[in-house]
Design an enzyme around this catalytic site. Structure first.
Site, PDB file in Angstrom:
ATOM      1  CD  GLU A 174      41.531  39.714  43.303  1.00  0.00           C
ATOM      2  OE1 GLU A 174      42.497  39.585  42.533  1.00  0.00           O
ATOM      3  OE2 GLU A 174      41.444  39.108  44.381  1.00  0.00           O
ATOM      4  CD  GLU A 379      39.543  35.595  45.074  1.00  0.00           C
ATOM      5  OE1 GLU A 379      40.765  35.742  45.312  1.00  0.00           O
ATOM      6  OE2 GLU A 379      39.054  35.709  43.938  1.00  0.00           O
TER       7      GLU A 379
END
Ligand code: IFM
Length: 474
Positions: A174, A379
């Site tokens: 991320e 995720e």
């Protein structure tokens, strides 16, 4: 043997070979911040700065995974996990931020990987889940181009020692959060609040990714898998009004295309450069950077939690910003005139609306835009206010419903031709949820933070059954 005597083929809802996993990150679970030669990271500094993390929580002890990894791997085995996604702590492996490896730090990951393999669990390593060595921050952090070169050096050290047993590597987790929350809204370390810096950090993170891919390939066997994990946004305009559509285009540029275009096509989107021209001249992009950034990778990791609803600002009725990341300032550079709104639906304890269609939308978009590229959900999960009842059980029906809905979206996407190869639930254990501290529980395993006692929640048993059967309960 007659055809009738053959066992019936096992029917599952997911593609053959689908990988079932769970994910964690070093600073969120390891603790032991001053052991084995580890030096502070930017998150140690940030969490120890008053007012930055709720309740003054820090990752000093976290869930003590550094000492309890054997117990945690046993829990993974009980769940039937096929793979475990974890991150390596750069300040454990290269405490000085450059130069030689700290063998004691690597020893920890050696032990962890051996324990996983002994239980038949495939290790999937992420090199950078936000814990930059503080010593590199002191030299400018991600604003300093040199940090990208230091990252490649660190990637080589890690791959050289662990590459014989870890076959799946991810450079960054991320980078949107590292750049935009770390340098835009300042709710993440290092806590800076300058949109121009957010863009500079963004580019240097991508450069680190590209250089890291090169470094990994040079150390790893030819069949090693190298990837990048992005938290792409399922951006939805509030209405089909042209002004709302334009707001959605701008946010899509800053959330999605600012990553996908350079990584997969070797260029930054022209409209993003134009939209951000008032903030930055992008002179931090040097000749050759985009070739480096667009080195081929083997798969893309997607992290998904909730969609992003946007509209053109209504100057008559200005709305409070609601993008779910907390803080007063916007993480988005050049977002003047854009409103962020909550999606419909029930909310998790983070206040994030539950909307599994956003995951389906992103997966089918990636199928269409990057044909043939294997995808992994690296995720997905939800925080709820779980507690252990007097019998010691933790009932979390909302999380079960969340996981069911999102796994169904993955199933539908696979049935519609999306090359999705696996799913990593966030998270294995309750842990340190960044600026929210220990107040937000994402685990399928409950952790009593005082005693460090682990208790599988109902969702853990539910997930274990999905893994065992390969099917979602009807
Ligand atoms: O806990 C984080 C994780 O570290 C990165 N992705 C989102 C999760 C939930 O906020």
């Amino acid at each position: 043997m007659s055809v009738e005597a053959l066992p019936a083929p096992v029917r599952t809802d997911f593609p053959a070979g689908f990988v079932w996993g769970a994910a964690t990150a070093a600073y969120q679970i390891e603790g032991a911040v001053a052991e084995g030669g580890r030096t502070p990271s930017i998150w140690d500094t940030f969490s120890h700065t008053p007012g930055k993390v709720r309740n003054g929580d820090t990752g000093d002890i976290a869930v003590d995974h550094y000492h309890r990894y054997r117990e945690d791997v046993a829990l993974m085995a009980e769940l039937g996990l096929g793979a475990y996604r974890f991150s390596l702590a750069w300040p454990r492996i290269q405490p000085a931020g450059s130069g030689p490896a700290n063998e004691t730090g690597l020893d920890f990951y050696d032990r962890l990987v051996d324990e996983l393999l002994a239980h038949g669990i495939t290790p999937v390593a992420t090199l950078y889940h936000w814990d930059l060595p503080q010593v590199l921050e002191d030299r400018g952090g991600w604003l300093n181009r040199d940090t990208a070169y230091r990252f490649a050096e660190y990637a080589s050290l890690a791959a050289r020692r662990l590459g014989d047993r870890i076959g799946s590597w991810t450079t960054l987790n991320e980078p949107w959060c590292s750049a935009f929350l770390g340098y835009g809204s300042g709710v993440h370390a290092p806590g800076r609040t300058d949109p121009a810096e957010a863009l500079t950090a963004h580019h240097h993170l991508l450069l680190a990714h590209g250089l890291g891919v090169g470094a990994l390939r040079a150390e790893l066997p030819a069949d090693a898998q190298v990837s990048l994990t992005l938290n792409l946004a399922a951006v939805r305009p509030l209405t089909q009004d042209p002004a709302d559509l334009d707001a959605a285009r701008r946010v899509d540029g800053l959330a999605n295309r600012i990553f996908l275009d350079p990584v997969f096509h070797g260029s930054y989107p022209a409209d993003v450069l134009t939209d951000t021209a008032g903030v930055s001249d992008w002179s931090f992009v040097h000749d050759g950077d985009l070739a480096e950034i667009s080195r081929p990778i083997d798969s893309l990791g997607l992290n998904y939690y909730t969609p992003t609803v946007v509209a053109a600002d209504d100057p008559e009725h200005p709305a409070p910003r609601q993008d779910g990341h907390g803080g007063e300032l916007s993480p988005w550079p050049a977002d003047t005139g854009i409103r962020f709104l909550p999606a419909e639906g029930s909310r998790t304890a983070m206040g994030w609306p539950v909307d599994a269609d956003g995951l389906y939308e992103l997966l089918t978009r990636l199928r269409d835009e990057l044909p043939g590229l294997p995808l992994l959900i690296t995720e997905n999960g939800a925080a709820y206010d779980d507690y252990s009842d007097p019998s010691g059980a933790v009932h979390d029906p909302e999380r079960v419903a969340y996981l069911h809905g999102h796994l169904d979206a993955v199933r539908r996407a696979a049935a519609d031709g999306v090359p999705v190869r696996g799913y990593f639930l966030w998270s294995l254990l309750d842990n340190f949820e960044w600026s929210f501290g220990y107040g937000k529980r994402f685990g399928v395993v409950h952790v009593d933070f005082a005693s460090q006692r682990r208790t599988p929640k109902d969702s853990a048993r539910w997930y274990a059954e999905v893994i065992r059967t390969g099917r979602l309960p009807r």
